[in-house]
Design a protein around this motif. Structure first.
Motif, PDB file in Angstrom:
ATOM      1  N   THR A 196      30.240  26.363  -5.597  1.00  0.00           N
ATOM      2  CA  THR A 196      29.753  24.769  -5.934  1.00  0.00           C
ATOM      3  C   THR A 196      30.439  24.035  -7.083  1.00  0.00           C
ATOM      4  O   THR A 196      31.165  24.656  -7.764  1.00  0.00           O
ATOM      5  CB  THR A 196      28.117  24.779  -6.413  1.00  0.00           C
ATOM      6  OG1 THR A 196      28.283  25.547  -7.751  1.00  0.00           O
ATOM      7  CG2 THR A 196      27.180  25.636  -5.523  1.00  0.00           C
ATOM      8  N   LEU A 199      25.485  15.012  -2.842  1.00  0.00           N
ATOM      9  CA  LEU A 199      24.767  16.164  -3.489  1.00  0.00           C
ATOM     10  C   LEU A 199      24.958  16.233  -4.852  1.00  0.00           C
ATOM     11  O   LEU A 199      26.516  16.045  -5.412  1.00  0.00           O
ATOM     12  CB  LEU A 199      25.234  17.401  -2.855  1.00  0.00           C
ATOM     13  CG  LEU A 199      24.457  17.688  -1.560  1.00  0.00           C
ATOM     14  CD1 LEU A 199      25.140  18.931  -0.751  1.00  0.00           C
ATOM     15  CD2 LEU A 199      23.075  17.930  -1.352  1.00  0.00           C
ATOM     16  N   GLN A 218      24.525  21.824  -6.158  1.00  0.00           N
ATOM     17  CA  GLN A 218      24.445  21.920  -4.790  1.00  0.00           C
ATOM     18  C   GLN A 218      25.806  21.686  -3.660  1.00  0.00           C
ATOM     19  O   GLN A 218      26.079  22.227  -2.596  1.00  0.00           O
ATOM     20  CB  GLN A 218      23.390  21.257  -4.129  1.00  0.00           C
ATOM     21  CG  GLN A 218      22.022  21.271  -4.746  1.00  0.00           C
ATOM     22  CD  GLN A 218      20.976  20.601  -4.376  1.00  0.00           C
ATOM     23  OE1 GLN A 218      20.963  20.037  -3.246  1.00  0.00           O
ATOM     24  NE2 GLN A 218      19.991  19.789  -5.022  1.00  0.00           N
ATOM     25  N   SER A 219      26.339  20.930  -4.229  1.00  0.00           N
ATOM     26  CA  SER A 219      27.853  20.710  -3.560  1.00  0.00           C
ATOM     27  C   SER A 219      28.832  21.499  -3.659  1.00  0.00           C
ATOM     28  O   SER A 219      29.053  22.258  -4.454  1.00  0.00           O
ATOM     29  CB  SER A 219      28.090  19.228  -4.168  1.00  0.00           C
ATOM     30  OG  SER A 219      28.582  19.280  -5.497  1.00  0.00           O
ATOM     31  N   SER A 220      29.702  21.462  -2.700  1.00  0.00           N
ATOM     32  CA  SER A 220      30.604  22.389  -2.649  1.00  0.00           C
ATOM     33  C   SER A 220      31.859  21.496  -3.421  1.00  0.00           C
ATOM     34  O   SER A 220      32.084  20.641  -3.337  1.00  0.00           O
ATOM     35  CB  SER A 220      31.292  22.460  -1.279  1.00  0.00           C
ATOM     36  OG  SER A 220      32.708  22.848  -1.299  1.00  0.00           O
ATOM     37  N   THR A 266      25.344  18.153   5.602  1.00  0.00           N
ATOM     38  CA  THR A 266      25.416  18.226   4.046  1.00  0.00           C
ATOM     39  C   THR A 266      26.765  18.756   3.603  1.00  0.00           C
ATOM     40  O   THR A 266      27.459  19.465   4.289  1.00  0.00           O
ATOM     41  CB  THR A 266      24.200  19.058   3.704  1.00  0.00           C
ATOM     42  OG1 THR A 266      24.409  19.205   2.303  1.00  0.00           O
ATOM     43  CG2 THR A 266      24.336  20.482   4.194  1.00  0.00           C
ATOM     44  N   ALA A 281      27.401  20.679   1.330  1.00  0.00           N
ATOM     45  CA  ALA A 281      27.118  22.174   0.483  1.00  0.00           C
ATOM     46  C   ALA A 281      28.297  23.054   1.040  1.00  0.00           C
ATOM     47  O   ALA A 281      28.927  22.956   1.975  1.00  0.00           O
ATOM     48  CB  ALA A 281      25.671  22.805   0.824  1.00  0.00           C
TER      49      ALA A 281
END
Length: 534
Positions: free
Chosen positions: A184, A211, A215-217, A469, A471
């Motif tokens: 993340t 995000l 939560q986000s990549s 998403t 993620a």
């Protein structure tokens, strides 16, 4: 948009079976169409809305007010940039851009204000000023952004490789990319700093990919931040100039764009495309390119065994966030009101994850808001819409808050629905007028859209605006490629690459490469000649 460049779909229209039918006229579909048409392929585009463009279109209301619905700014559009050259190619040199200047973004986080300026060294020096004790962390962050570029490029390129080659080298390239994709944004930043305010400032633009940091990549974060590192740009004439100029070019290439063409489902036989149902009527075809989103394609347009849920291993691949948007029309010009060109990211506190968690609108207070001034960014606005200006305020919400209204009619959803929208309007205006109290008397028109509005006009089933998403699991999903397991069915659009105009455009190129392969070399030479075209 000038209507002569597209047509309303009628039952008497027919296609050659070998025509490439593109479902959806967003930038991914339009890009694919230009490249295929230039390669001599027969192409048609089907759009279920009353105007082409997907999230690049605009809508109008009384008194000359007009707003974009998805394009608030685009990065990497300097006169000599490759992206600028590609848009010159797509629009046949008709599309022009206005630079937003510095700052192009401003973040309010709690009681702090941060400016985002163009140029990596300018960015570095600006953040040195804000965080003089964290220079090493800022340098490490910028190094990680730079090193992510090649990893992301190779990851997306491998999606368009022929199956045998992708089978051989794809795992290596995906593994290379996984070093940034599986973590993340928060995990990566936390590895070199424990300053939570710095982390918040470096990720305050996270609404661009939907995000928060935990939560986000990091891969998604890095791509988007790199995209805007040289500043923001806005299409001259408004966001609608993007589809308008490309559709005009497609018309010159004998490629038709049809509106009011609702695709019910894609017909398959023996694992290959055999037809398509449009407005309730079946047409035989061999090739369909879906720009309707991966979830829509696999769960709505395909039937039977091909109607599958998207997963990453055993994990369901979720849809991205939904949103409210307040559209504001003002009865004075942006110059008179001194409206900025920059966008505003407003966060109640430096805990961005908490700000973007599920929240209630009943308190009439928003923990997060994004504010855009489209009329200020567009140098052509004052000629088309004198003595007026526009603002948009976006806030996060969840589709589940609106499920009870799904079966109601647009514009007639009842008092409770109207109250939900009014609560958002009150909360959004509260933030705006805290920042710009002098605007209150100039507000002449307001309108709120909800996730149900997004669903109606875009077809995204839960009102999501960013497709799948962003993620970490997004980047391990093996179905998000231009070529599907069904012969004759291809995907394009933001789910193949990444959110945004640049991301969707890149997906269109990857899909075209997948189909016409080495014949793309001639087109790339033509694009190169346009890199310096202003």
């Amino acid at each position: 948009m000038t209507e002569k460049y597209f047509k309303k779909f009628t039952p008497d229209i027919s296609f050659d079976k070998d025509t490439y039918i593109i479902v959806g006229s967003g930038i991914g579909g339009l890009t694919t169409a230009v490249f295929l048409a230039k390669a001599g392929k027969k192409v048609v585009i089907l759009e279920q809305h009353y105007t082409p463009g997907g999230f690049t279109h605009t809508f109008k209301r009384r008194d000359g007010f007009e707003w974009d619905v998805g394009v608030h700014y685009v990065g990497n559009m300097g006169e000599k940039s490759k992206l600028r050259g590609i848009f010159n190619y797509l629009s046949n040199n008709r599309l022009e851009w206005d630079a937003m200047g510095d700052p192009y973004d401003v973040a309010y986080i709690g009681d702090k204000r941060y400016e985002y300026v163009a140029g990596i060294e300018n960015f570095r020096n600006k953040f040195y000023e804000y965080f003089p004790e964290d220079k090493d962390a800022i340098d490490t962050y910028l190094k990680k952004l730079k090193s992510s570029t090649l990893k992301s490029f190779l990851f997306f390129v491998q999606k368009a490789l022929p199956t045998p080659l992708r089978t051989i080298i794809g795992p290596v390239l995906r593994s290379f990319h996984a070093t940034i994709a599986k973590r993340t944004t928060y995990e990566v930043l936390r590895s070199f700093t424990d300053n939570m305010e710095l982390i918040a400032a470096l990720t305050a633009q996270c609404g661009n990919y939907g995000l928060p940091p935990k939560q986000s990549s990091f891969a998604a974060h890095a791509i988007v931040v790199n995209h805007f590192m040289e500043g923001g740009y806005y299409p001259r004439g408004g966001a609608d100039a993007i589809p308008q100029t490309i559709v005009q070019h497609l018309k010159e290439l004998n490629t038709e764009v049809f509106i009011k063409a609702r695709v019910d489902h894609i017909i398959t036989e023996k694992n290959k495309v055999s037809g398509i149902s449009i407005n309730g009527r079946v047409y035989a075809c061999n090739n369909v390119i879906s720009n309707a989103g991966a979830h829509n394609t696999f769960q709505k347009l395909l039937k039977g065994k091909h109607a599958v849920s998207l997963k990453s291993g055993n994990t369901k691949l979720h849809r991205s966030t939904a949103h409210f948007c307040l559209y504001i029309g003002l009865n004075k010009s942006d110059k008179e009101l001194e409206l900025p060109k920059y966008n505003i990211w407003w966060h109640k506190s430096h805990d961005l994850d908490e700000n973007l968690e599920k929240h209630s609108l009943k308190e009439n207070e928003l923990p997060f808001a994004y504010i855009s001034f489209p009329s200020s960014k567009d140098s052509a606005w004052s000629k088309k819409h004198p003595n007026t200006s526009t603002i948009q305020i976006i806030g996060k919400t969840e589709f589940e808050n609106f499920e009870e209204f799904e079966d109601t009619e647009w514009m007639h959803r009842g008092d409770r629905y109207a109250t939900l929208k009014k609560d958002f309007e009150i909360a959004a205006l509260k933030i705006l007028l805290q920042l710009y109290p002098h605007l209150e008397d100039a507000i002449a028109y307001t309108e709120v859209s909800s996730p149900l509005s997004t669903k109606k006009f875009s077809g995204y089933q839960e009102g999501e605006i960013y497709g799948v998403t962003h993620a970490p699991e997004r980047f391990t999903q093996r179905e998000l490629t231009p070529r599907t397991k069904i012969k004759g069915l291809y995907l394009t659009g933001q789910d193949i690459t990444l959110v945004g105009v640049g991301g969707a455009m890149s997906s269109g190129i990857l899909t075209a490469i997948t189909i016409i392969k080495w014949n793309m070399s001639r087109q790339f030479k033509e694009i190169t000649s346009k890199f310096t075209k202003s």
